[in-house]
Motif scaffolding. Sequence first.
Motif, PDB file in Angstrom:
ATOM      1  N   SER A   1      24.326 -20.094 -36.591  1.00  0.00           N
ATOM      2  CA  SER A   1      25.058 -20.351 -35.360  1.00  0.00           C
ATOM      3  C   SER A   1      25.405 -21.823 -35.290  1.00  0.00           C
ATOM      4  O   SER A   1      24.783 -22.647 -35.936  1.00  0.00           O
ATOM      5  CB  SER A   1      24.207 -19.975 -34.143  1.00  0.00           C
TER       6      SER A   1
ATOM      7  N   LYS B   1      25.489 -24.943 -32.581  1.00  0.00           N
ATOM      8  CA  LYS B   1      24.769 -25.251 -31.346  1.00  0.00           C
ATOM      9  C   LYS B   1      25.391 -26.481 -30.725  1.00  0.00           C
ATOM     10  O   LYS B   1      25.687 -27.458 -31.431  1.00  0.00           O
ATOM     11  CB  LYS B   1      23.293 -25.496 -31.654  1.00  0.00           C
TER      12      LYS B   1
ATOM     13  N   ASN C   1      23.547 -21.896 -28.109  1.00  0.00           N
ATOM     14  CA  ASN C   1      23.778 -21.411 -29.469  1.00  0.00           C
ATOM     15  C   ASN C   1      24.893 -20.377 -29.420  1.00  0.00           C
ATOM     16  O   ASN C   1      24.911 -19.538 -28.518  1.00  0.00           O
ATOM     17  CB  ASN C   1      22.544 -20.691 -30.026  1.00  0.00           C
ATOM     18  N   VAL C   2      25.771 -20.419 -30.395  1.00  0.00           N
ATOM     19  CA  VAL C   2      26.788 -19.375 -30.547  1.00  0.00           C
ATOM     20  C   VAL C   2      26.646 -18.838 -31.965  1.00  0.00           C
ATOM     21  O   VAL C   2      26.955 -19.525 -32.936  1.00  0.00           O
ATOM     22  CB  VAL C   2      28.211 -19.915 -30.309  1.00  0.00           C
ATOM     23  N   TRP C   3      26.122 -17.624 -32.081  1.00  0.00           N
ATOM     24  CA  TRP C   3      25.894 -17.018 -33.393  1.00  0.00           C
ATOM     25  C   TRP C   3      27.229 -16.783 -34.084  1.00  0.00           C
ATOM     26  O   TRP C   3      28.234 -16.474 -33.436  1.00  0.00           O
ATOM     27  CB  TRP C   3      25.123 -15.701 -33.245  1.00  0.00           C
ATOM     28  N   ASP C   4      27.267 -16.947 -35.393  1.00  0.00           N
ATOM     29  CA  ASP C   4      28.487 -16.745 -36.167  1.00  0.00           C
ATOM     30  C   ASP C   4      29.052 -15.349 -35.911  1.00  0.00           C
ATOM     31  O   ASP C   4      28.309 -14.372 -35.823  1.00  0.00           O
ATOM     32  CB  ASP C   4      28.202 -16.925 -37.666  1.00  0.00           C
TER      33      ASP C   4
ATOM     34  N   THR D   1      30.519 -14.103 -33.238  1.00  0.00           N
ATOM     35  CA  THR D   1      30.234 -13.511 -31.933  1.00  0.00           C
ATOM     36  C   THR D   1      31.005 -14.239 -30.842  1.00  0.00           C
ATOM     37  O   THR D   1      31.555 -15.320 -31.053  1.00  0.00           O
ATOM     38  CB  THR D   1      28.739 -13.592 -31.561  1.00  0.00           C
TER      39      THR D   1
ATOM     40  N   ARG E   1      30.296 -15.704 -26.981  1.00  0.00           N
ATOM     41  CA  ARG E   1      29.234 -16.049 -26.015  1.00  0.00           C
ATOM     42  C   ARG E   1      29.909 -16.234 -24.664  1.00  0.00           C
ATOM     43  O   ARG E   1      30.614 -17.212 -24.437  1.00  0.00           O
ATOM     44  CB  ARG E   1      28.529 -17.327 -26.460  1.00  0.00           C
TER      45      ARG E   1
ATOM     46  N   GLY F   1      27.768 -24.220 -37.833  1.00  0.00           N
ATOM     47  CA  GLY F   1      27.676 -22.817 -38.215  1.00  0.00           C
ATOM     48  C   GLY F   1      27.804 -22.671 -39.720  1.00  0.00           C
ATOM     49  O   GLY F   1      27.764 -23.657 -40.467  1.00  0.00           O
TER      50      GLY F   1
ATOM     51  N   GLN G   1      33.404 -21.070 -40.656  1.00  0.00           N
ATOM     52  CA  GLN G   1      33.349 -20.615 -39.270  1.00  0.00           C
ATOM     53  C   GLN G   1      34.182 -21.543 -38.396  1.00  0.00           C
ATOM     54  O   GLN G   1      34.232 -22.746 -38.617  1.00  0.00           O
ATOM     55  CB  GLN G   1      31.907 -20.600 -38.749  1.00  0.00           C
TER      56      GLN G   1
ATOM     57  N   SER H   1      32.735 -17.760 -32.074  1.00  0.00           N
ATOM     58  CA  SER H   1      32.620 -18.184 -33.458  1.00  0.00           C
ATOM     59  C   SER H   1      33.223 -17.079 -34.301  1.00  0.00           C
ATOM     60  O   SER H   1      32.900 -15.905 -34.117  1.00  0.00           O
ATOM     61  CB  SER H   1      31.157 -18.404 -33.828  1.00  0.00           C
TER      62      SER H   1
END
Length: 112
Positions: free
Chosen positions: A18, A20, A37-40, A42, A44, A60, A64, A109
């Motif tokens: 992710s 951050k 945090n933004v997960w790859d 996804t 948010r 990330g 990404q 992301s």
Amino acid sequence: MHIGKALALMSLSSGALSFKIRAYSGKDCSGSAHEVNVWDNTCRNTDVPPTNSFRVLAYGAHRQRAAFYDQSKCIGGQPWTDFWADGGSDTFKKDACINLDFDASAYGSRSA
């Protein structure tokens, strides 16, 4: 027994990544702050404070893109902007303060 350990190790080493950020309510990284945090790969759009500026804390995965949207959903059409989130951007750099031209209320992301 060894297969189980090998699978566990592989799942840990290939875990999700992710980017951050520390999101700020004001311009120039001022006002209230919130780490996100933004997960790859996804979107948010929950627990996202209205964001006028941010500071990058972590990158990330390779290729990404980090996107910031003015509505609480990750779609184009409204004001939004994006950056390379893998460390390859000349703007999205760790510890740099980045101002947005709008209040972002969703982050995404995606793989490019």
